[in-house]
Design an enzyme around this catalytic site. Structure first.
Site, PDB file in Angstrom:
ATOM      1  CD  GLU A 171      54.096 -15.294 -21.861  1.00 20.61           C
ATOM      2  OE1 GLU A 171      53.209 -14.836 -20.833  1.00 20.61           O
ATOM      3  OE2 GLU A 171      55.024 -15.664 -21.550  1.00 20.61           O
ATOM      4  CB  SER A 187      51.592 -17.516 -18.777  1.00 24.45           C
ATOM      5  OG  SER A 187      51.702 -17.683 -17.447  1.00 24.45           O
ATOM      6  NE  ARG A 193      55.229 -11.510 -18.696  1.00 24.31           N
ATOM      7  CZ  ARG A 193      55.644 -10.600 -17.465  1.00 24.31           C
ATOM      8  NH1 ARG A 193      56.116  -9.319 -18.006  1.00 24.31           N
ATOM      9  NH2 ARG A 193      55.210 -10.830 -16.421  1.00 24.31           N
TER      10      ARG A 193
HETATM   11  C1  LIG Z   1      57.630 -23.547 -17.298  1.00 21.98           C
HETATM   12  C2  LIG Z   1      57.631 -22.079 -17.764  1.00 21.98           C
HETATM   13  C3  LIG Z   1      57.575 -21.081 -17.037  1.00 21.98           C
HETATM   14  C4  LIG Z   1      57.690 -19.976 -17.590  1.00 21.98           C
HETATM   15  N1  LIG Z   1      57.578 -18.682 -16.639  1.00 21.98           N
HETATM   16  C5  LIG Z   1      57.726 -17.301 -17.233  1.00 21.98           C
HETATM   17  C6  LIG Z   1      57.601 -16.405 -16.269  1.00 21.98           C
HETATM   18  O1  LIG Z   1      57.403 -16.446 -15.067  1.00 21.98           O
HETATM   19  N2  LIG Z   1      57.652 -15.179 -16.683  1.00 21.98           N
HETATM   20  C7  LIG Z   1      57.988 -14.837 -18.228  1.00 21.98           C
HETATM   21  O2  LIG Z   1      57.961 -13.720 -18.538  1.00 21.98           O
HETATM   22  N3  LIG Z   1      58.155 -15.959 -19.033  1.00 21.98           N
HETATM   23  C8  LIG Z   1      58.053 -17.058 -18.712  1.00 21.98           C
HETATM   24  N4  LIG Z   1      58.180 -18.413 -19.485  1.00 21.98           N
HETATM   25  C9  LIG Z   1      58.341 -18.195 -20.736  1.00 21.98           C
HETATM   26  C10 LIG Z   1      59.808 -18.232 -21.256  1.00 21.98           C
HETATM   27  O3  LIG Z   1      60.698 -18.792 -20.132  1.00 21.98           O
HETATM   28  C11 LIG Z   1      60.548 -16.850 -21.425  1.00 21.98           C
HETATM   29  O4  LIG Z   1      59.876 -15.845 -22.413  1.00 21.98           O
HETATM   30  C12 LIG Z   1      62.135 -16.851 -21.782  1.00 21.98           C
HETATM   31  O5  LIG Z   1      62.687 -15.715 -21.589  1.00 21.98           O
HETATM   32  C13 LIG Z   1      62.313 -17.676 -23.079  1.00 21.98           C
HETATM   33  O6  LIG Z   1      63.601 -17.839 -23.385  1.00 21.98           O
HETATM   34  P1  LIG Z   1      64.169 -18.848 -24.328  1.00 21.98           P
HETATM   35  O7  LIG Z   1      65.708 -18.795 -24.564  1.00 21.98           O
HETATM   36  O8  LIG Z   1      63.699 -20.186 -24.045  1.00 21.98           O
HETATM   37  O9  LIG Z   1      63.580 -18.137 -25.491  1.00 21.98           O
HETATM   38  P2  LIG Z   1      63.055 -19.053 -26.856  1.00 21.98           P
HETATM   39  O10 LIG Z   1      61.773 -19.830 -26.483  1.00 21.98           O
HETATM   40  O11 LIG Z   1      64.157 -19.707 -27.249  1.00 21.98           O
HETATM   41  O12 LIG Z   1      62.697 -17.955 -27.777  1.00 21.98           O
HETATM   42  C14 LIG Z   1      61.800 -17.074 -27.501  1.00 21.98           C
HETATM   43  C15 LIG Z   1      61.528 -15.927 -28.328  1.00 21.98           C
HETATM   44  O13 LIG Z   1      62.628 -15.269 -28.223  1.00 21.98           O
HETATM   45  C16 LIG Z   1      63.374 -14.983 -29.353  1.00 21.98           C
HETATM   46  N5  LIG Z   1      64.878 -15.031 -29.122  1.00 21.98           N
HETATM   47  C17 LIG Z   1      65.591 -15.965 -28.329  1.00 21.98           C
HETATM   48  N6  LIG Z   1      66.805 -15.702 -27.993  1.00 21.98           N
HETATM   49  C18 LIG Z   1      66.764 -14.469 -28.766  1.00 21.98           C
HETATM   50  C19 LIG Z   1      68.043 -13.650 -29.043  1.00 21.98           C
HETATM   51  N7  LIG Z   1      69.265 -14.033 -28.674  1.00 21.98           N
HETATM   52  N8  LIG Z   1      67.986 -12.567 -29.773  1.00 21.98           N
HETATM   53  C20 LIG Z   1      66.786 -12.046 -30.574  1.00 21.98           C
HETATM   54  N9  LIG Z   1      65.713 -13.088 -30.228  1.00 21.98           N
HETATM   55  C21 LIG Z   1      65.773 -14.036 -29.615  1.00 21.98           C
HETATM   56  C22 LIG Z   1      63.129 -16.269 -30.444  1.00 21.98           C
HETATM   57  O14 LIG Z   1      63.356 -15.952 -31.601  1.00 21.98           O
HETATM   58  C23 LIG Z   1      61.529 -16.180 -29.885  1.00 21.98           C
HETATM   59  O15 LIG Z   1      60.889 -15.153 -30.622  1.00 21.98           O
HETATM   60  C24 LIG Z   1      58.085 -19.612 -18.909  1.00 21.98           C
HETATM   61  C25 LIG Z   1      58.190 -20.742 -19.697  1.00 21.98           C
HETATM   62  C26 LIG Z   1      58.149 -22.124 -19.087  1.00 21.98           C
HETATM   63  C27 LIG Z   1      58.272 -23.275 -20.205  1.00 21.98           C
END
Ligand SMILES: Cc1cc2nc3c(=O)[nH]c(=O)nc-3n(C[C@H](O)[C@H](O)[C@H](O)COP(=O)(O)OP(=O)(O)OC[C@H]3O[C@@H](n4cnc5c(N)ncnc54)[C@H](O)[C@@H]3O)c2cc1C
Length: 354
Positions: free
Chosen positions: A348, A249, A166
């Site tokens: 996380e 998580s 992670r």
């Molecule tokens: C119900 C639920 C289930 C989940 N299950 C999992 C799982 O099974 N496994 C897992 O690993 N995660 C899981 N997650 C966490 C999350 O979905 C992941 O971390 C996902 O990749 C975040 O994507 P996002 O576009 O929403 O990022 P955001 O929440 O918008 O951003 C997260 C971070 O990434 C950075 N970021 C986003 N886009 C970029 C970019 N293009 N360039 C540089 N930095 C960037 C942001 O600045 C921030 O620091 C879950 C979340 C939820 C709500």
């Protein structure tokens, strides 16, 4: 440019945990040209900028964000087949689960177990998204990113991303220095799904017909099973499921070295239900959910509207709390786990201005 800039946007509307005050400015960019213009605007106005994708792993403070929040909406998508390999180039703003669904339906193997994870493709390398025995780092060839410091486009190969459990350099030493614009994956044709996770293997065993399926149908079967398992745990964002008002998580599973593990193991005789421990190359991975449940917390625990999910002890849920109240609960959990087991839990999600 100014026409894509919005003022005073509620951050609770752009995050899955629905927390945070307002952003002074918010804009969604569709290409690198717009991104460059927006960053120039931020620089001229002397405002900080924060990149987001789907808002599923980020928490903003109650007082909001006194800068510009940028949402990546770069949607380019292409792939080429080379023998049994498929090289996909995916714009960072593509929804991750739509990419997985497309690949599974086309018979491209390598990301089927990452079904149902919310958010954008560009965020997947940031914390090396993983689930059910797969991680994006297994299939990422490289990424293209915008370097904020000098407005240049640069590339990183898999090794240069410094992936770990992670984590990547973009969550550590290079935090907030790059904006991922494209992720390049190498997937495979004519391969069976990668089944490493016991719950999933059990589901497959129950199905008498699985072995007769084509490789593509096996990928589809695995995707459906994963979505079923995830829905049972409220791990698929669903507006009808209040347990999904979360970041998934909330804590990482701690990884203990030999010495720490020995101490932990010596205390385990007190507990009738033992945790499932995974030996990894970096040490012993202890389920944080087990530590939380054995430190006096339980599914559904609720303090001031900040709650532990009814379905999964690792997910903290907003049931009408503020960011402050959610973090209070998170800190209370961390300090109880530390007190009971001497183990430090780490959060996380990315918590802004924390
Ligand atoms: C119900 C639920 C289930 C989940 N299950 C999992 C799982 O099974 N496994 C897992 O690993 N995660 C899981 N997650 C966490 C999350 O979905 C992941 O971390 C996902 O990749 C975040 O994507 P996002 O576009 O929403 O990022 P955001 O929440 O918008 O951003 C997260 C971070 O990434 C950075 N970021 C986003 N886009 C970029 C970019 N293009 N360039 C540089 N930095 C960037 C942001 O600045 C921030 O620091 C879950 C979340 C939820 C709500």
């Amino acid at each position: 440019m100014i026409n894509i800039l919005k003022s005073e946007v509620r951050l609770s509307d752009i995050t899955t945990i629905k927390l945070g005050g307002t952003a002074k400015y918010f804009a969604q960019f569709n290409n690198i040209f717009e991104l460059k213009e927006l960053l120039l605007f931020a620089k001229n106005e002397k405002l900080p900028a924060q990149i987001t994708g789907g808002g599923s792993n980020i928490i903003f403070p109650d007082e909001g964000y006194k800068g510009i929040v940028l949402r990546n909406h770069i949607k380019e998508f292409s792939y080429e087949v080379f023998g049994e390999d498929v090289i996909l180039k995916v714009g960072a703003g593509n929804n991750w689960d739509e990419v997985v669904k497309f690949c599974v339906n086309e018979g491209f193997q390598g990301i089927e177990c990452l079904s149902g994870i919310p958010g954008s493709t560009g965020a997947t390398p940031i914390q090396n998204v993983g689930a059910y025995g797969q991680e994006v780092s297994d299939v990422i060839l490289g990424i293209e990113a915008y370097r904020i410091e000098d407005n240049s486009l640069v590339t990183f190969n898999n090794h240069e991303c410094g992936f770990g459990y992670r984590t990547s350099i973009f969550k550590r030493e290079q935090k907030n220095k790059y904006i991922v614009t494209e992720v390049i994956f190498k997937l495979h044709l004519n391969r069976e799904p990668n089944v490493r996770y016991k719950d999933l293997a059990d589901e497959i065993q129950k199905d008498n017909n699985y072995n007769n399926l084509s490789n593509t149908d096996k990928l589809k079967f695995v995707r459906e099973k994963i979505l079923e398992i995830r829905r049972r745990k409220s791990m698929v964002v669903d507006s009808n499921d209040a347990n999904t008002v979360s970041c998934g998580s909330f804590f990482l599973n701690p990884v203990l070295n030999e010495e720490e593990y020995k101490i932990f193991e010596e205390n385990l005789f007190h507990f009738p239900l033992k945790p499932k421990i995974f030996k990894t190359e970096n040490g012993y991975k202890i389920p944080a959910a087990w530590l939380i449940e054995n430190s006096g917390f339980y599914k559904g625990y609720n303090k001031n509207g900040a709650a532990i999910s009814d379905k999964h002890s690792l997910a903290l849920v907003n049931r009408g709390c503020t960011t402050g109240q959610l973090l209070e609960l998170a800190n209370e959990i961390e300090s109880k786990v530390k007190q009971f087991f001497g183990i430090q839990l780490y959060k996380e999600p990315v918590i802004i201005n924390y």
